[in-house]
Write a protein that holds these residues in place. Sequence first.
Motif, short mmCIF file in Angstrom:
data_model
loop_
_atom_site.label_atom_id
_atom_site.label_comp_id
_atom_site.label_asym_id
_atom_site.label_seq_id
_atom_site.Cartn_x
_atom_site.Cartn_y
_atom_site.Cartn_z
N PHE A 114 -35.84 50.11 16.86
CA PHE A 114 -35.99 49.64 15.46
C PHE A 114 -37.30 49.86 14.54
CE2 PHE A 114 -31.98 47.57 16.34
CZ PHE A 114 -31.43 47.34 15.41
N GLY A 115 -38.32 49.95 15.49
CA GLY A 115 -39.53 50.26 14.68
C GLY A 115 -39.99 49.44 13.60
N GLY A 116 -39.40 48.33 13.49
CA GLY A 116 -40.04 47.35 12.64
C GLY A 116 -40.35 45.96 13.12
N THR A 117 -40.31 44.95 12.50
CA THR A 117 -40.46 43.73 12.83
C THR A 117 -39.35 43.19 13.84
OG1 THR A 117 -41.83 43.01 11.09
CG2 THR A 117 -41.18 41.10 12.44
N VAL A 118 -39.69 42.60 14.94
CA VAL A 118 -38.84 41.65 15.90
C VAL A 118 -39.09 40.61 16.02
CG1 VAL A 118 -37.61 41.88 18.21
CG2 VAL A 118 -37.94 44.06 17.20
N ARG A 119 -38.07 39.54 15.91
CA ARG A 119 -38.39 38.12 16.13
C ARG A 119 -37.45 37.55 17.06
NH1 ARG A 119 -40.58 38.54 10.86
NH2 ARG A 119 -42.74 37.61 10.61
N THR B 207 -38.15 32.34 28.76
CA THR B 207 -37.06 31.38 28.53
C THR B 207 -37.16 30.48 27.32
OG1 THR B 207 -35.33 30.10 29.72
CG2 THR B 207 -37.59 29.44 29.95
N CYS B 208 -36.26 29.55 27.00
CA CYS B 208 -36.50 28.84 25.90
C CYS B 208 -35.52 27.55 26.39
CB CYS B 208 -36.05 29.41 24.74
SG CYS B 208 -34.12 30.13 24.50
N GLU B 209 -35.81 26.53 25.67
CA GLU B 209 -35.34 25.12 25.97
C GLU B 209 -33.64 25.22 26.13
OE1 GLU B 209 -35.02 20.49 24.63
OE2 GLU B 209 -36.69 21.76 23.86
N SER B 210 -33.07 25.80 25.13
CA SER B 210 -31.65 26.06 25.10
C SER B 210 -31.04 27.17 25.99
CB SER B 210 -31.16 26.18 23.66
OG SER B 210 -31.37 27.62 23.40
N THR B 211 -31.86 28.00 26.68
CA THR B 211 -31.42 29.01 27.28
C THR B 211 -30.76 29.91 26.80
OG1 THR B 211 -29.43 28.27 28.51
CG2 THR B 211 -31.51 27.68 29.51
N ARG B 212 -30.60 29.93 25.14
CA ARG B 212 -29.84 31.00 24.32
C ARG B 212 -30.91 31.39 23.31
NH1 ARG B 212 -24.75 31.98 24.11
NH2 ARG B 212 -23.40 30.41 25.54
N TYR B 213 -30.85 32.50 23.05
CA TYR B 213 -31.73 32.95 21.80
C TYR B 213 -31.11 34.11 21.14
CZ TYR B 213 -32.99 37.01 24.92
OH TYR B 213 -32.91 38.25 26.04
N VAL B 214 -31.86 34.11 19.77
CA VAL B 214 -31.48 35.02 18.67
C VAL B 214 -32.43 36.04 18.65
CG1 VAL B 214 -30.53 35.06 16.51
CG2 VAL B 214 -29.92 33.26 17.80
N VAL B 215 -32.12 37.39 18.65
CA VAL B 215 -32.84 38.37 18.23
C VAL B 215 -32.62 38.78 16.80
CG1 VAL B 215 -33.49 40.95 18.56
CG2 VAL B 215 -33.05 39.34 20.46
N VAL B 216 -33.89 38.84 16.09
CA VAL B 216 -33.78 39.52 14.62
C VAL B 216 -34.41 40.56 14.60
CG1 VAL B 216 -33.98 38.89 12.12
CG2 VAL B 216 -33.24 37.11 13.97
N ALA B 217 -34.06 41.65 14.40
CA ALA B 217 -34.91 42.79 14.32
C ALA B 217 -34.51 43.60 12.97
CB ALA B 217 -34.29 44.00 15.52
N GLU B 218 -35.60 43.90 12.38
CA GLU B 218 -35.71 44.67 11.01
C GLU B 218 -36.07 46.11 11.21
OE1 GLU B 218 -37.61 44.63 6.66
OE2 GLU B 218 -38.41 43.41 8.11
N ARG B 219 -35.16 47.08 10.61
CA ARG B 219 -35.44 48.42 10.87
C ARG B 219 -36.40 48.87 10.20
NH1 ARG B 219 -35.07 53.33 12.45
NH2 ARG B 219 -33.03 54.61 12.39
N GLY B 220 -37.38 49.65 10.59
CA GLY B 220 -38.40 50.30 9.87
C GLY B 220 -38.08 51.57 9.28
#
Length: 164
Positions: free
Chosen positions: A130-135, A151-164
């Motif tokens: 993506f070449g941009g910010t990934v949270r 890992t994280c408490e819920s064991t599920r995570y969301v990736v938000v990737a911005e295209r650079g």
Amino acid sequence: FALTPEATPIGMYDVVFTGLNVLQYLPAERLEEAIANIAAVVSPGGFFFGDFITSDHVRWYPNVMYGGEGERVVSLRTPRLRERGGKMYQESTIVNMDFRSERVFLNDAGTHSRHLPPMARVRALFERHFGGTVRIYDALSMEELPPDADTCESTRYVVVAERG
């Protein structure tokens, strides 16, 4: 509909979303290719949103789920962690019992396998393509996770990737 650069014009979409950790059902060796193809069809400044599960998701994964009309469908599950070829998978055998009619209907939904790549690898693949910010956020609390999180408490995570 195939989401490939050949089948879809490059940079066509402002937002791409995947749910139900669909990318983890791909064979492990196809994950990077899928992320590269998604990145190719997202316009510059556009976003990808998608959910994933962690390798320790089995601690939350229910053995029994209820659903359907009036909670009259019962799903029995047997989640297990499996290592194959140096990769981690969650494998689940699922049998559904449907009580919505006069007779009980049993459905062997088979065994499903999900690749569980390390969270840092998922982040690195999105950053590369993506070449941009990934949270990355915990899917339940929506708190941002640090780059070195395993890992994280819920064991599920969301990736938000911005295209650079």
